[in-house]
Design an enzyme around this catalytic site. Structure first.
Site, short mmCIF file in Angstrom:
data_model
loop_
_atom_site.label_atom_id
_atom_site.label_comp_id
_atom_site.label_asym_id
_atom_site.label_seq_id
_atom_site.Cartn_x
_atom_site.Cartn_y
_atom_site.Cartn_z
N ASP A 1 0.82 -1.21 0.00
CA ASP A 1 0.00 0.00 0.00
C ASP A 1 0.85 1.27 0.00
OD1 ASP A 1 -2.69 -1.23 0.15
OD2 ASP A 1 -1.93 -2.02 2.03
N ASN B 1 1.77 -6.20 -1.72
CA ASN B 1 0.34 -6.18 -1.48
C ASN B 1 -0.27 -4.89 -2.00
OD1 ASN B 1 -2.26 -6.78 -0.08
ND2 ASN B 1 -1.68 -5.00 1.14
N GLU B 2 -1.26 -5.03 -2.86
CA GLU B 2 -2.10 -3.92 -3.30
C GLU B 2 -1.34 -2.76 -3.94
OE1 GLU B 2 -6.02 -4.47 -0.55
OE2 GLU B 2 -4.52 -3.08 0.19
N ILE B 3 -0.19 -3.04 -4.51
CA ILE B 3 0.48 -1.95 -5.23
C ILE B 3 -0.11 -1.89 -6.63
CG2 ILE B 3 2.69 -1.09 -6.11
CD1 ILE B 3 3.93 -2.11 -3.54
#
Ligand code: BMA
Length: 943
Positions: A442, A480-482
């Site tokens: 993130d 995660n979630e990049i």
């Protein structure tokens, strides 16, 4: 304590590689102190440790987890601290070299030895080794080791202020409490997250050693990469199970190798102790710091390692010995491992799959030893803000709850820390696959800085090599979630710069990281992002070796895995709002912890209220977005979401006469909503295993809590199970019966879903009751029993009707109880000879929301059977929905069943698994009580 290798203590022999001619001093056995300008005194310190823990031990601060200490203890994170050893006695001068080896320093550290500055470090996740031979030679007294830890919040602020540092489009980076976390290689959630506080701890969080090597040709083992794979295996292709196993052993060391060294291995069965094979490795290659060799285990068929529920967790010890050309051993390492292949299949859907009814697109599922399976589990966050107190006992309790919860996979989410080996060991023993991630989440990272890239490359290489021997290791994900969040935020904030940031993302997470993974393991797949549409192609000679699919998708096709959060509670149970994909790697909704857990964190009676200032301040969803201690505007959003979940669907707790009981009932009600929402999604995803999307995994957000606060967790801090963990345990059973009520159309369907490998046949009993427990005449027009037969990893519809056509006198006074019984073979049993096992599952559905049901008092009774150590629960006067056994604080364990339905006259015997020393039995069992949905409005139940 000084010991010579060969006469090492048993404890150490089991954990440290040993070799002749070296002294290894565990610095944990020295006396240490902690000092800092913020403190006018020096206090004793542990090692490994972190500053908060030592200050608490010394009585300088209170328990960091109490009340508002997330804010009140910021002075600790804002200060610099020094750990100092006592003079280290007994070191010998006649050693060729002396080294300081640190397995983990958190994070910005400057190390001195005998008053000389040796080095500085800036990565919590790396192992560091420094040659202190000269410093020791010049030392006139017994040397002292001291480690200065700079304030991480201050240091990253200074980096951010440096005009040479990278910047990003404004409004893109996500701050929880402390800003600028993307500039540090430190646990990202140390700066706050939406489920945790921001202590930004500092300290030597892992062990350290002082190593003396006796002669020029002698090595000390720093790290070992043991890679076991099928001959010809390559990370992104399905392994050929007919090929023999290859063992590749690679050792990273300090010191220097003699000429023509050799490596041999012994492989022994951990259970029987039998030797499987002894081998001399071939193709020995050496560098200044590593030695590698390989062997093919032709004609050997070791027992395979399987995840939980799919077979046994067969383990082997591999002892690796490095010898000089006189056959004298110069190093030994022993690693416990297992033989398995684990593969993330992201390949295009084949014609054969299409012929089975699978929709086009690409796969996204795991295969173990060549078998597809359904991944059932959750996301693991750091189990504590302070890793030094994450003990083996604590993690054993956690993994036991995972196994009891019928989970076979955890996603070790980015932005905590790479897990210790002992945690992988527990997962190896219990058959819990660990999808593991590099610690980037993130945020956009300074990937245009070459020193940053060098630093993270060393971090990744070290950790990929360190944990590769664990059979529980299932995957490396880069971040995660990049891809799914950060790049989208860039697109919104500054569309012109989007291609640039996609390029940056790919340069780090693909061009840099993918080869680092592939060079150090052939057994593990790599995906640059946890949530992704997968790749279009892989070409290892291309400048960007993996071409990602992104939005190059075709309607009607499915790709990749899904991440789903929807805080609009009005659609919480609308199946049409859930993502249809190949695998659900995150989904969830937050709830409150129980009263008993709050009692370990709140101090003042007035804090025990749903929206008390302390509860609000501990709720970090939505995150405050900075360091304010008073702004609860964002927290109010998350509190309102939980409130809406309760108000929309459940009886509203209303116990004005007893505010504490009211608070407890509200906490519990938020857990009911959470559990029901997850149950609806897990049933939906599991059913997808037999739908065109061929959905093969659900990992909910999140397994456990880092502290006592509202969050998505199913296990509260301290280990108490929320309603969620019980419900997930139930719905993660191998064969389940599930109702699907579409409340807009009125349609009701019943499915049986199985994740066994072979078919299951049986029947589902369907019985309508009114809420007093009377059978509804003519079973409301529903057949009383339906036979079913479901294939392996598949689903079948056993019943469907239009709710309006049912002959229900009152839809608000009816519950359909479903009882499935079927016979099938457990995976991996000897298919020819094994007998079938019986699988049962119960479920229920109401065609009205719980708040609209005409609930009657079920007249619940509970008694304890001392001789059997079990509780017997009975409903006497009505149907009991969400029957909930509750136990007092101070006990660690779980009921073997909970949150179940009872019809009048039905009795259920429930055991309680005690996980930690319980208080006196007579005492705590008296504190057990039972409640149900009926009590939520008003019956006072004290815990
Ligand atoms: C996802 C996770 C975490 C977060 C959770 C709940 O975004 O990857 O970052 O804690 O949802 O918001």
């Amino acid at each position: 304590m000084l010991f010579r290798a060969g006469t090492v203590s048993t404890l150490l022999a089991s954990t440290l590689p040993v070799a002749l001619g070296q002294y290894v001093r565990d610095l944990s056995s020295e006396d240490w102190t902690l000092s800092g300008r913020a403190l006018n005194q020096t206090v004793p310190a542990q090692f490994p440790s972190q500053v908060h823990l030592d200050l608490w031990n010394a009585g300088i601060i209170d328990d960091p987890y109490l009340g508002l200490n997330d804010f009140n203890l910021r002075w600790i994170a804002d200060a610099n601290w020094t750990y100092t050893s006592d003079p280290i006695e007994g070191l010998l001068d006649d050693y060729d070299s002396t080294w300081l080896v640190f397995d983990g320093l958190d994070t910005f550290a400057t190390i001195s030895f005998c008053g000389q500055q040796i080095a500085s470090t800036d990565n919590q996740f790396r192992q560091y080794a420094f040659d202190v031979s000269e410093a020791l030679g010049a030392c006139e007294a017994d040397p002292v080791v001291s480690i200065d830890f700079g304030s991480a919040p201050n240091i990253v602020d200074a980096i951010a202020d440096d005009p040479n540092s990278q910047t990003w489009p404004s409004g893109v980076q996500i701050t929880y409490e402390y800003p600028n976390r993307w500039f540090m290689r430190k646990e990202q959630s140390d700066f706050g997250w939406d489920w945790g506080p921001a202590f930004a701890p500092a300290g030597p969080w892992k062990p350290a050693y002082l190593v003396q090597l006796e002669k020029t040709e002698g090595i000390y083992v720093l790290n070992t990469d043991l890679d076991i794979y099928r001959r010809g295996q390559i990370n992104y292709l399905p392994p050929d199970q007919s090929q023999p196993w290859v063992v590749n052993a690679s050792i990273d060391f300090l010191g220097s190798l003699p000429s023509n060294p050799s490596i041999s291995i012994d492989v022994t069965d951990v259970d029987s102790g039998a030797l499987l094979t002894s081998r001399i490795l071939e193709n020995i290659t050496t560098s200044d710091s590593s030695i590698t060799g390989i062997t093919i285990l032709d004609d050997l068929t070791p027992k395979l390692w399987w995840p939980q529920g799919l077979g046994d967790q067969n383990l082997y010890n591999v002892t690796i010995t490095v010898e000089d050309n006189q056959k004298q051993p110069i190093a030994h390492v022993s690693k416990r491992t297992g033989f398995r292949t684990i593969f993330l299949n992201q390949r295009n859907i084949t014609e054969a799959q299409r012929a089975q009814g699978i929709a086009p697109g690409a796969n996204w599922h795991f295969e173990v030893n060549g078998h597809e399976f359904y991944a059932k589990g959750s996301n693991l966050i750091p189990p504590d803000c302070f890793w030094p107190r994450v003990t083996e006992d604590k993690m054993t309790r956690l993994f036991d709850a995972v196994v009891a919860g019928n989970q076979n996979m955890l996603r070790v989410w980015s932005s905590g820390a790479y897990l210790h080996d002992f945690i992988y060991d527990l997962a190896d023993e219990r058959g819990i696959l660990l999808w593991s991630e590099f610690q980037f989440s993130d945020a956009l990272y300074p990937s245009s800085s070459s020193s940053f890239l060098e630093n993270v490359a060393a971090e990744i290489t070290y950790n990929v090599r360190r944990v590769n021997h664990h059979p529980s290791l299932a995957l490396w994900a880069g971040s995660n979630e990049i891809e799914v969040l950060m790049l989208l935020l860039v697109q919104e904030a500054d569309p012109a710069s989007y291609p640039y940031y996609v390029g940056e993302y790919e340069s780090m997470f693909i061009t840099l990281f993918l080869p680092l993974v592939y060079e150090n393991t052939r057994s593990i797949s790599y995906t640059p992002s946890s949530t992704t549409n997968g790749y279009l192609s892989i070409n290892l000679s291309a400048p960007i070796p993996m071409a990602e699919r992104y939005d190059n998708t075709t309607p009607g096709s499915y790709y990749g895995d899904t991440d789903h959060y929807n805080y609009d509670t009005s659609v919480a149970f609308d199946y049409g709002s859930y993502p249809v994909g190949r695998f659900a790697n995150e989904f969830g909704f937050h709830s409150m912890p129980s009263l008993q857990t709050w009692q370990t964190a709140l101090t003042d009676p007035q804090d025990f209220a749903f929206n008390s200032s302390v509860v609000m301040a501990r709720n970090h969803h939505d995150p405050v977005g900075g360091l304010s201690t008073t702004n609860t505007t964002n927290s109010a959003i998350g509190m309102a979401q939980m409130t809406m979940g309760v108000l929309s669907y459940y009886p509203v707790p209303n116990i004005p006469a007893d505010p504490t009981a009211n608070f407890s009932a509200w906490c519990h009600a938020t857990q009911l909503f959470q559990a029901d929402m997850y149950k609806a999604q897990i049933q939906f995803y599991r059913r997808g295993s037999g739908m065109p999307e061929r959905q093969l995994g659900s990992l909910y957000w999140q397994l456990e809590d880092i502290w006592q606060a509202p969050s998505w967790a199913g296990l509260e801090y301290g280990g108490r199970w929320k309603v969620l963990h019980h419900v997930a345990r139930d719905i993660y059973q191998p064969v389940i019966v599930s109702p699907f009520w579409n409340y807009t159309t009125g349609s009701l369907e019943v499915y049986v879903t199985s994740d066994l490998w072979d078919g299951v046949s049986g029947s589902v009993n369907m019985t309508w009751f009114d809420l007093q427990g009377n059978a509804i005449p003519d079973n409301a027009g529903t057949p009383r029993q339906m036979p079913f037969s479901v294939g392996g990893l598949n689903t079948t519809r056993v019943y469907g009707t239009d709710g309006a056509s049912l002959n229900l006198p009152d839809q608000n006074d009816a519950v359909l109880v479903l009882e499935m019984e079927g016979m099938g073979k457990r995976p991996n049993s000897d298919q020819a000879t094994a007998s079938e096992s019986r699988f049962t599952h119960s479920n229920y559905v109401t065609l009205a929301w719980p708040k609209d049901l005409r609930l009657v008092d079920p007249g619940l009774e509970v008694r304890y059977q001392r001789d059997r150590g079990t509780f017997v629960v009975r409903a006497t006067t009505g149907v009991s929905l969400y029957t909930w056994l509750d136990y007092p604080k101070g006990v660690v364990g779980y009921f073997e069943d909970n949150a179940f339905v009872l019809v009048p006259g039905e009795e259920k015997e429930v055991g309680f698994v005690v996980q930690d020393d319980p208080p006196d039995e007579g005492e705590w069992v008296r504190g057990v009580n039972v409640r149900s949905l009926w009590d939520q409005k008003g019956t006072v139940i004290h815990s």
